[in-house]
Scaffold this active site. Structure first.
Site, PDB file in Angstrom:
ATOM      1  N   THR A 133       0.821  -1.206   0.000  1.00  0.00           N
ATOM      2  CA  THR A 133       0.000   0.000   0.000  1.00  0.00           C
ATOM      3  C   THR A 133       0.863   1.267   0.000  1.00  0.00           C
ATOM      4  O   THR A 133       1.970   1.254   0.543  1.00  0.00           O
ATOM      5  CB  THR A 133      -0.905   0.001   1.260  1.00  0.00           C
ATOM      6  OG1 THR A 133      -1.458   1.290   1.445  1.00  0.00           O
ATOM      7  CG2 THR A 133      -0.131  -0.357   2.523  1.00  0.00           C
ATOM      8  N   ASP A 134       0.317   2.342  -0.545  1.00  0.00           N
ATOM      9  CA  ASP A 134       1.038   3.626  -0.499  1.00  0.00           C
ATOM     10  C   ASP A 134       1.149   4.147   0.938  1.00  0.00           C
ATOM     11  O   ASP A 134       1.949   5.037   1.217  1.00  0.00           O
ATOM     12  CB  ASP A 134       0.365   4.669  -1.404  1.00  0.00           C
ATOM     13  CG  ASP A 134      -1.080   5.002  -1.019  1.00  0.00           C
ATOM     14  OD1 ASP A 134      -1.637   4.371  -0.093  1.00  0.00           O
ATOM     15  OD2 ASP A 134      -1.662   5.904  -1.655  1.00  0.00           O
ATOM     16  N   GLU A 135       0.346   3.573   1.859  1.00  0.00           N
ATOM     17  CA  GLU A 135       0.351   4.081   3.239  1.00  0.00           C
ATOM     18  C   GLU A 135       1.691   3.850   3.930  1.00  0.00           C
ATOM     19  O   GLU A 135       1.986   4.487   4.941  1.00  0.00           O
ATOM     20  CB  GLU A 135      -0.817   3.463   4.031  1.00  0.00           C
ATOM     21  CG  GLU A 135      -2.138   3.792   3.369  1.00  0.00           C
ATOM     22  CD  GLU A 135      -3.378   3.442   4.173  1.00  0.00           C
ATOM     23  OE1 GLU A 135      -3.325   3.411   5.396  1.00  0.00           O
ATOM     24  OE2 GLU A 135      -4.420   3.201   3.531  1.00  0.00           O
ATOM     25  N   TYR A 157      -1.502  -0.369  10.998  1.00  0.00           N
ATOM     26  CA  TYR A 157      -1.697  -1.071   9.716  1.00  0.00           C
ATOM     27  C   TYR A 157      -0.509  -0.833   8.790  1.00  0.00           C
ATOM     28  O   TYR A 157       0.117  -1.782   8.292  1.00  0.00           O
ATOM     29  CB  TYR A 157      -2.994  -0.601   9.042  1.00  0.00           C
ATOM     30  CG  TYR A 157      -3.086  -0.962   7.569  1.00  0.00           C
ATOM     31  CD1 TYR A 157      -3.151  -2.289   7.148  1.00  0.00           C
ATOM     32  CD2 TYR A 157      -3.099   0.038   6.580  1.00  0.00           C
ATOM     33  CE1 TYR A 157      -3.226  -2.610   5.796  1.00  0.00           C
ATOM     34  CE2 TYR A 157      -3.183  -0.275   5.237  1.00  0.00           C
ATOM     35  CZ  TYR A 157      -3.241  -1.602   4.850  1.00  0.00           C
ATOM     36  OH  TYR A 157      -3.306  -1.928   3.501  1.00  0.00           O
ATOM     37  N   LYS A 161       2.395  -3.362   7.255  1.00  0.00           N
ATOM     38  CA  LYS A 161       2.618  -3.567   5.814  1.00  0.00           C
ATOM     39  C   LYS A 161       4.060  -3.206   5.454  1.00  0.00           C
ATOM     40  O   LYS A 161       4.710  -3.899   4.668  1.00  0.00           O
ATOM     41  CB  LYS A 161       1.637  -2.729   4.977  1.00  0.00           C
ATOM     42  CG  LYS A 161       0.183  -3.168   5.047  1.00  0.00           C
ATOM     43  CD  LYS A 161      -0.074  -4.573   4.495  1.00  0.00           C
ATOM     44  CE  LYS A 161       0.061  -4.667   2.999  1.00  0.00           C
ATOM     45  NZ  LYS A 161      -0.352  -6.017   2.503  1.00  0.00           N
TER      46      LYS A 161
HETATM   47  P1  NAD Z   1      -9.692  -7.269   2.585  1.00  0.00           P
HETATM   48  O1  NAD Z   1      -9.647  -6.995   4.048  1.00  0.00           O
HETATM   49  O2  NAD Z   1     -10.941  -7.000   1.828  1.00  0.00           O
HETATM   50  O3  NAD Z   1      -9.328  -8.804   2.324  1.00  0.00           O
HETATM   51  C1  NAD Z   1      -8.306  -9.471   3.020  1.00  0.00           C
HETATM   52  C2  NAD Z   1      -8.474 -10.972   2.792  1.00  0.00           C
HETATM   53  O4  NAD Z   1      -7.400 -11.640   3.472  1.00  0.00           O
HETATM   54  C3  NAD Z   1      -9.783 -11.535   3.346  1.00  0.00           C
HETATM   55  O5  NAD Z   1     -10.379 -12.380   2.386  1.00  0.00           O
HETATM   56  C4  NAD Z   1      -9.367 -12.306   4.573  1.00  0.00           C
HETATM   57  O6  NAD Z   1     -10.198 -13.417   4.854  1.00  0.00           O
HETATM   58  C5  NAD Z   1      -7.959 -12.750   4.167  1.00  0.00           C
HETATM   59  N1  NAD Z   1      -7.104 -13.050   5.317  1.00  0.00           N
HETATM   60  C6  NAD Z   1      -6.914 -12.280   6.436  1.00  0.00           C
HETATM   61  N2  NAD Z   1      -6.086 -12.919   7.276  1.00  0.00           N
HETATM   62  C7  NAD Z   1      -5.727 -14.087   6.683  1.00  0.00           C
HETATM   63  C8  NAD Z   1      -4.886 -15.181   7.048  1.00  0.00           C
HETATM   64  N3  NAD Z   1      -4.242 -15.200   8.228  1.00  0.00           N
HETATM   65  N4  NAD Z   1      -4.730 -16.194   6.184  1.00  0.00           N
HETATM   66  C9  NAD Z   1      -5.381 -16.211   4.999  1.00  0.00           C
HETATM   67  N5  NAD Z   1      -6.213 -15.226   4.608  1.00  0.00           N
HETATM   68  C10 NAD Z   1      -6.377 -14.177   5.436  1.00  0.00           C
HETATM   69  O7  NAD Z   1      -8.451  -6.480   1.981  1.00  0.00           O
HETATM   70  P2  NAD Z   1      -8.289  -5.740   0.579  1.00  0.00           P
HETATM   71  O8  NAD Z   1      -8.770  -4.359   0.713  1.00  0.00           O
HETATM   72  O9  NAD Z   1      -8.802  -6.618  -0.501  1.00  0.00           O
HETATM   73  O10 NAD Z   1      -6.696  -5.687   0.501  1.00  0.00           O
HETATM   74  C11 NAD Z   1      -5.961  -6.775  -0.055  1.00  0.00           C
HETATM   75  C12 NAD Z   1      -4.488  -6.447  -0.005  1.00  0.00           C
HETATM   76  O11 NAD Z   1      -4.228  -5.248  -0.726  1.00  0.00           O
HETATM   77  C13 NAD Z   1      -3.966  -6.203   1.415  1.00  0.00           C
HETATM   78  O12 NAD Z   1      -2.678  -6.787   1.505  1.00  0.00           O
HETATM   79  C14 NAD Z   1      -3.908  -4.690   1.527  1.00  0.00           C
HETATM   80  O13 NAD Z   1      -2.895  -4.295   2.425  1.00  0.00           O
HETATM   81  C15 NAD Z   1      -3.572  -4.307   0.094  1.00  0.00           C
HETATM   82  N6  NAD Z   1      -4.039  -2.967  -0.327  1.00  0.00           N
HETATM   83  C16 NAD Z   1      -5.359  -2.598  -0.139  1.00  0.00           C
HETATM   84  C17 NAD Z   1      -5.784  -1.352  -0.593  1.00  0.00           C
HETATM   85  C18 NAD Z   1      -7.227  -0.922  -0.461  1.00  0.00           C
HETATM   86  O14 NAD Z   1      -7.549   0.231  -0.790  1.00  0.00           O
HETATM   87  N7  NAD Z   1      -8.135  -1.761  -0.019  1.00  0.00           N
HETATM   88  C19 NAD Z   1      -4.876  -0.488  -1.214  1.00  0.00           C
HETATM   89  C20 NAD Z   1      -3.541  -0.899  -1.388  1.00  0.00           C
HETATM   90  C21 NAD Z   1      -3.149  -2.162  -0.937  1.00  0.00           C
HETATM   91  P1  TYD Z   2     -10.572   4.151   4.679  1.00  0.00           P
HETATM   92  O1  TYD Z   2     -11.565   3.723   3.653  1.00  0.00           O
HETATM   93  O2  TYD Z   2     -10.627   3.544   6.045  1.00  0.00           O
HETATM   94  O3  TYD Z   2      -9.132   3.942   4.024  1.00  0.00           O
HETATM   95  P2  TYD Z   2      -7.660   4.427   4.551  1.00  0.00           P
HETATM   96  O4  TYD Z   2      -7.767   4.886   5.947  1.00  0.00           O
HETATM   97  O5  TYD Z   2      -6.858   3.177   4.427  1.00  0.00           O
HETATM   98  O6  TYD Z   2      -7.241   5.504   3.604  1.00  0.00           O
HETATM   99  O7  TYD Z   2     -10.685   5.726   4.854  1.00  0.00           O
HETATM  100  C1  TYD Z   2     -10.524   6.613   3.761  1.00  0.00           C
HETATM  101  C2  TYD Z   2     -10.576   8.019   4.310  1.00  0.00           C
HETATM  102  O8  TYD Z   2     -11.892   8.277   4.811  1.00  0.00           O
HETATM  103  C3  TYD Z   2      -9.641   8.245   5.484  1.00  0.00           C
HETATM  104  O9  TYD Z   2      -9.131   9.576   5.396  1.00  0.00           O
HETATM  105  C4  TYD Z   2     -10.543   8.116   6.711  1.00  0.00           C
HETATM  106  C5  TYD Z   2     -11.878   8.619   6.210  1.00  0.00           C
HETATM  107  N1  TYD Z   2     -13.079   8.006   6.809  1.00  0.00           N
HETATM  108  C6  TYD Z   2     -14.104   8.816   7.308  1.00  0.00           C
HETATM  109  O10 TYD Z   2     -14.028  10.042   7.286  1.00  0.00           O
HETATM  110  N2  TYD Z   2     -15.212   8.206   7.826  1.00  0.00           N
HETATM  111  C7  TYD Z   2     -15.333   6.845   7.880  1.00  0.00           C
HETATM  112  O11 TYD Z   2     -16.364   6.345   8.391  1.00  0.00           O
HETATM  113  C8  TYD Z   2     -14.280   6.033   7.355  1.00  0.00           C
HETATM  114  C9  TYD Z   2     -14.363   4.549   7.402  1.00  0.00           C
HETATM  115  C10 TYD Z   2     -13.171   6.662   6.825  1.00  0.00           C
END
Ligand code: NAD
Ligand code: TYD
Length: 351
Positions: A133-135, A157, A161
């Site tokens: 993630t960019d975070e 988090y 990562k």
């Molecule tokens: P998500 O929370 O929707 O899905 C995570 C999945 O991992 C779930 O299906 C969960 O059951 C599985 N999981 C959790 N713990 C596990 C374990 N111990 N063993 C096997 N499976 C397990 O997450 P997401 O938003 O789809 O993100 C997926 C990946 O992409 C993550 O690594 C996250 O850090 C990365 N990512 C997410 C975003 C975003 O905006 N959502 C952006 C950049 C990177």
């Molecule tokens: P989120 O979807 O949790 O992603 P991330 O924190 O990983 O960027 O949140 C996106 C942005 O929205 C973040 O600045 C936090 C804000 N946010 C709210 O203002 N209200 C909410 O209920 C949630 C879940 C997030």
């Protein structure tokens, strides 16, 4: 790689389900093994349309379970890994950092160890691709994160990562494990668990519940449609170089409050509500502790080296996303029942 047996971890989650679907449909000659422990965030309903495909297998196991991982590597002769399994929600990480360390750091190390052992002596056609993630770069006021920006995670988090990213690089450097890392900005689209900003807001608008905007709503995120991310993962998996890091982003920055107002307009229109109905639900709540102000990705490396680029316009992507949530209320009620609701109530009761 000649014959590809690809292990995708976290394939029942939001992004993982889009990656699994893309690979299963696009590469009928590959075998796709989806390993997921099905936490609250993993849902096999996300994959109903491809679950009977002949090139798809699901294994319910944790990345912490090395015996199960070894068994999968052996049984399916895994030669590629796309690792998405993780705990992914910042708010949860603030309440429960050790669970994030366990899954995201220790889980990744165990998966790396099993891959390294299984591939030892024959690394040639192998690849361990870690989705990050960019975070991990922290918060940036001006300019953009490049792949050279120092890692500076600010939440439990992103700290977990960042640590897992370092272990992937360490395995590459210390054991010669072929590996790549990509770091993407915020994703949105169908099948995202409704604890994240966009689906949470849509869900609350539909149910006429308050829309909790943290702080003043001035935090900025760069949003990318999830199918664009899945295509980037496909492109990097096939064209990326071992040892490299690739930033992925949409060049699409929005202040949270402006994004929420845009969603309000779309939802009101789709539900034939008076303009302003949803916006009247906006409620400013206590800010997230340590809330990162701005994330902004420079994705020029992946664009120039692989040819990938985002193709979904934001207004169009948001509209598709709202449509999907409106049409999939049953999915929503399934994933928001039980454990999740208890957590939700605990988290939001005091805001
Ligand atoms: P998500 O929370 O929707 O899905 C995570 C999945 O991992 C779930 O299906 C969960 O059951 C599985 N999981 C959790 N713990 C596990 C374990 N111990 N063993 C096997 N499976 C397990 O997450 P997401 O938003 O789809 O993100 C997926 C990946 O992409 C993550 O690594 C996250 O850090 C990365 N990512 C997410 C975003 C975003 O905006 N959502 C952006 C950049 C990177
Ligand atoms: P989120 O979807 O949790 O992603 P991330 O924190 O990983 O960027 O949140 C996106 C942005 O929205 C973040 O600045 C936090 C804000 N946010 C709210 O203002 N209200 C909410 O209920 C949630 C879940 C997030």
């Amino acid at each position: 790689m000649s014959s590809k047996n690809i292990l995708i971890t976290g394939g029942a989650g939001f992004i993982g389900s889009h990656v699994v679907r893309l690979f299963v449909k696009k590469y009928p000659e590959y075998r796709i093994i989806n390993l997921d422990s099905l936490t609250y965030a993993g849902n096999l309903e996300n994959l109903r349309d491809i679950e009977n495909a002949p090139n798809y297998e699901f294994v319910r196991a944790s990345i912490l379970d090395m015996d199960a991982l070894r068994q999968v590597f052996q049984q399916y002769s895994i030669n590629g890994v796309i690792h998405l399994a993780a705990e992914s929600h910042v708010d949860r990480s603030i309440h429960n950092p050790d669970e994030f360390a366990m899954t995201n750091i220790i889980g990744t190390i165990r998966l790396l160890k099993v891959a390294q052992t299984a591939w030892h002596g024959n690394m040639e056609d192998k690849m361990f691709y870690h989705i990050s993630t960019d975070e991990v770069y922290g918060s940036i006021e001006d300019g953009y994160f490049t792949e050279e920006t120092p890692i500076d995670p600010r939440s439990p988090y992103s700290a977990s990562k960042a640590s897992s990213d370092h272990f992937v690089v360490a395995f590459n450097n210390s054991y010669g494990l072929p590996s790549m890392v990509s770091r993407c900005s915020n994703n949105y689209g169908p099948y995202q668990f409704p604890e994240k900003l966009i689906p949470l807001m849509i869900n609350n608008m539909v149910n006429k519940k308050p829309l909790p905007v943290y702080g003043k709503g001035e935090n900025i995120r760069d949003w990318l449609y999830v199918e664009d991310h899945a295509r980037a993962i496909d492109t990097i998996f096939h064209k990326g170089k071992s040892g490299e890091v690739y930033n992925i982003g949409g060049n699409n920055e929005w202040k949270n409050i402006d994004l929420v107002k845009m969603l309000c307009r779309i939802v009101d229109e789709k539900l034939n509500r008076e303009p302003g109905t949803s916006a009247s639900l906006i409620t400013y709540v206590t800010d997230r502790p340590g809330h990162d102000l701005r994330y902004a990705i420079d994705a020029s490396k992946v664009i120039s080296e692989t040819g990938w680029r985002p193709t979904t316009d934001f207004a169009e992507g948001l509209e598709k996303t709202v449509e999907w949530y409106l049409q999939n209320q049953q999915w929503l009620s399934h994933v928001t029942s039980g454990e999740y609701l208890k957590y939700y109530e605990k988290m939001y009761a005091n805001r």
